[in-house]
Design an enzyme around this catalytic site. Structure first.
Site: not given
Ligand code: NAD
Length: 278
Positions: A52, A96, A119
């Site tokens: 990422k 995460q 997200d």
């Protein structure tokens, strides 16, 4: 022979388009910053976080890395999220997953400001998707939609069958196919006569989490088959939820594993990140 849907190529195209948009924003004095929080040092998570960061660098977005020790408490993590929510120079926040067991994931995801929820996991983002409002979209299913669209595959009016009803893949996938005017059926572990249902599909999206589960017996001749699954087999090779060798000869188009849906997830995350400072 089926058309091989090339996720590597399509994701590279998307990242290049985003790079141009970011360069234009920079020229107008607009910077974009993504905060990425990792708690503990789960190996797979470290690889994802690294990828990422690399993608951010490639498209020209700043990334702020929070690498927190395994012992971080829920309160400490929530206070970092709160601080990032309040910072006007931070546009997107990504925590995460998975988090260590002593931290409640739902509580943390709920604490992220929905306007920074790149997200697309916050209940507000999920709600926006279902009622057709603009918002952040769950990245893997959004990647599937891009694979279909950019391969010239029409969704409107098609029988779309999704196998799997997880919050990160199956459910948002169903919502997105519905938004594209597909006729959508969702199958799950309690579905009876699975093959009978999946054989109706013009577009079959497989997110069942079981290696090579879907064989030719589950697929209609000429169907488009999208394989979301990702597994490592006994020889340390990657494979999907679809038995590629059995299904490819009867499908009209299919995604390979690796190189299909996988690379799209990060590309779509980057789309959300770029949207975060629109
Ligand atoms: P999950 O385990 O949360 O969900 C699996 C779903 O399959 C469940 O809803 C379950 O009801 C359904 N299911 C299980 N057995 C079934 C059966 N026999 N018949 C019908 N349905 C059945 O998994 P997930 O998080 O949605 O992920 C699915 C797959 O996609 C996994 O292989 C995962 O590794 C992969 N994945 C890939 C990406 C990517 O970026 N490519 C992202 C997320 C997940």
């Amino acid at each position: 022979m089926a058309l091989l849907i090339d996720g590597k190529k399509i994701s590279a195209e998307i990242k290049d388009e985003l790079k141009e948009i970011v360069a234009k924003k920079k020229a107008e004095g607009k910077e974009i910053t993504l905060a990425v929080i990792q708690v503990g040092n789960d190996k797979a998570s470290s690889v994802y976080v690294g990828n990422k960061k690399k993608a951010c660098e490639y498209i020209g977005v700043n990334s702020l890395a929070y690498e927190l020790p395994e012992e971080t408490t829920e309160e400490e993590l929530l206070s970092i999220v709160k601080e990032l929510n309040e910072r006007s120079d931070v546009h997107g926040i990504l925590v995460q997953l998975p988090l260590p067991k002593h931290i409640c994931e739902d509580k943390v995801l709920l604490a992220i400001n929905p306007d920074k929820d790149v997200d697309g996991f916050h209940p507000v983002s999920v709600g926006r998707l279902w009622i057709g409002e603009e918002g952040y979209e769950s990245c893997t299913p959004a990647g599937v939609i891009q694979l279909l669209k950019r391969s010239g595959i029409e969704i409107a009016g098609k029988e779309c069958v999704v196998i799997g009803r997880s919050n990160i893949v199956g459910k948002p996938m169903a919502a997105m196919l519905l938004r594209e005017n597909g006729t959508v059926t969702v199958c799950h572990s309690r579905t009876k006569n699975l093959a009978e249902v999946t054989k109706r599909a013009d577009i079959l999206v497989v997110a069942i989490g079981k290696p090579k589960f879907i064989t030719a017996e589950y697929v209609k001749e000429g169907a488009v088959v999208i394989d979301v699954g990702i597994h490592r087999n006994e020889d340390n090779k990657l494979c999907g939820d679809v038995d590629f060798d059995s299904v490819e000869p009867i499908a009209s188009a299919i995604t390979p594993v690796p190189g299909g849906v996988g690379p799209m997830t990060i590309a779509m995350l980057m789309c959300n990140v770029v949207k975060s400072n629109a």
